[in-house]
Design an enzyme around this catalytic site. Structure first.
Site, mmCIF file in Angstrom:
data_model
loop_
_atom_site.group_PDB
_atom_site.id
_atom_site.type_symbol
_atom_site.label_atom_id
_atom_site.label_comp_id
_atom_site.label_asym_id
_atom_site.label_seq_id
_atom_site.Cartn_x
_atom_site.Cartn_y
_atom_site.Cartn_z
ATOM 1 N N CYS A 296 60.201 -27.102 3.360
ATOM 2 C CA CYS A 296 59.541 -26.301 4.389
ATOM 3 C C CYS A 296 60.505 -25.212 4.850
ATOM 4 C CB CYS A 296 59.153 -27.200 5.567
ATOM 5 S SG CYS A 296 58.316 -26.315 6.891
ATOM 6 N N LEU A 297 59.994 -24.005 5.001
ATOM 7 C CA LEU A 297 60.853 -22.897 5.442
ATOM 8 C C LEU A 297 61.370 -23.122 6.861
ATOM 9 C CD1 LEU A 297 58.901 -19.833 3.982
ATOM 10 C CD2 LEU A 297 60.895 -20.993 3.030
ATOM 11 N N GLY B 233 53.845 -20.759 0.910
ATOM 12 C CA GLY B 233 52.884 -20.842 1.997
ATOM 13 C C GLY B 233 53.601 -20.630 3.316
ATOM 14 N N GLN C 209 55.000 -20.840 12.307
ATOM 15 C CA GLN C 209 56.348 -20.719 11.733
ATOM 16 C C GLN C 209 56.979 -19.358 12.010
ATOM 17 O OE1 GLN C 209 55.074 -22.263 7.641
ATOM 18 N NE2 GLN C 209 57.164 -23.008 7.845
ATOM 19 N N HIS D 82 49.754 -29.130 3.843
ATOM 20 C CA HIS D 82 51.041 -28.885 4.503
ATOM 21 C C HIS D 82 50.894 -27.760 5.540
ATOM 22 C CE1 HIS D 82 55.617 -28.333 4.211
ATOM 23 N NE2 HIS D 82 55.217 -27.273 4.910
ATOM 24 N N GLU D 83 50.205 -26.675 5.145
ATOM 25 C CA GLU D 83 50.089 -25.531 6.057
ATOM 26 C C GLU D 83 49.172 -25.837 7.233
ATOM 27 O OE1 GLU D 83 52.191 -23.339 5.842
ATOM 28 O OE2 GLU D 83 52.838 -23.747 3.796
ATOM 29 N N HIS E 115 50.821 -27.592 9.956
ATOM 30 C CA HIS E 115 51.573 -26.743 10.888
ATOM 31 C C HIS E 115 50.698 -26.304 12.074
ATOM 32 C CE1 HIS E 115 55.507 -26.192 9.111
ATOM 33 N NE2 HIS E 115 55.013 -25.855 7.941
#
Ligand code: ZN
Length: 177
Positions: free
Chosen positions: A96-97, A49, A54, A138-139, A142
């Protein structure tokens, strides 16, 4: 194909409220290319995701895909809202990226109902559970400047990647979002 640079924790863009997308702009080539670039960036970095903040675009756009059993379909959410959270909870390892090399356990509602727009600008309204529900939460976090570490109620599970692989991964695989 374009792989975009990923904003890492400490970059203020990750702590801002993302702006809603004007639905009239969804059909434009530049916007559609941006969504394709988000998928390329997510796949290249082995995530499941990615949210637009991000990649330093403070817009309400999320892309997700997780192949295989227990996975979920390719998904684009524009201006998403979670309109229902189940009382049942699920605990999963998250990564997380934007936070290199760390994993931690997060408890979240196990089922949600989501509304928003798809990449054609059509209305979406669906329920998701398990990994899909966790990834969506989670997304969407963000988009409101939240990271998974903010959702951890017990920081004792915060784990570096090497230690995660050594002690935990075989028992409890992580969700790298
Ligand atoms: Zn993330």
């Amino acid at each position: 194909m374009a792989v975009l640079p990923i904003a890492k924790i400490g970059n203020p863009v990750l702590r801002k409220l993302a702006e809603p997308v004007d639905p009239d702009t969804i059909g434009r080539r530049a916007f559609q290319t941006f969504i394709d670039d988000m998928f390329d960036t997510m796949v290249q970095n082995e995530g499941i995701g990615l949210a637009a903040p991000q990649v330093c675009e403070s817009k309400q756009v999320v892309v997700m895909e997780c192949a295989g059993s227990g996975g979920f379909p390719r998904t684009v959410l524009i201006n998403p809202t979670i309109v229902y959270y189940s009382p049942q909870l699920v605990e999963m390892w998250e990564g997380c990226l934007s936070i290199d090399g760390l994993r931690g356990k997060v408890t979240r509602p196990s089922m949600i109902r989501v509304q928003g727009l798809d990449r054609e600008g059509n209305p979406l309204d669906f329920e998701a559970e398990g990994l899909y529900a966790v990834c969506i939460q989670h997304e969407i976090d963000h988009l409101i400047g939240k990271l998974f570490i903010d959702r951890m109620t017990d920081l004792s599970t915060l784990t570096q990647l090497h230690e995660f692989e050594t002690y935990w991964q075989r028992k409890e695989p992580a969700t790298v979002i």
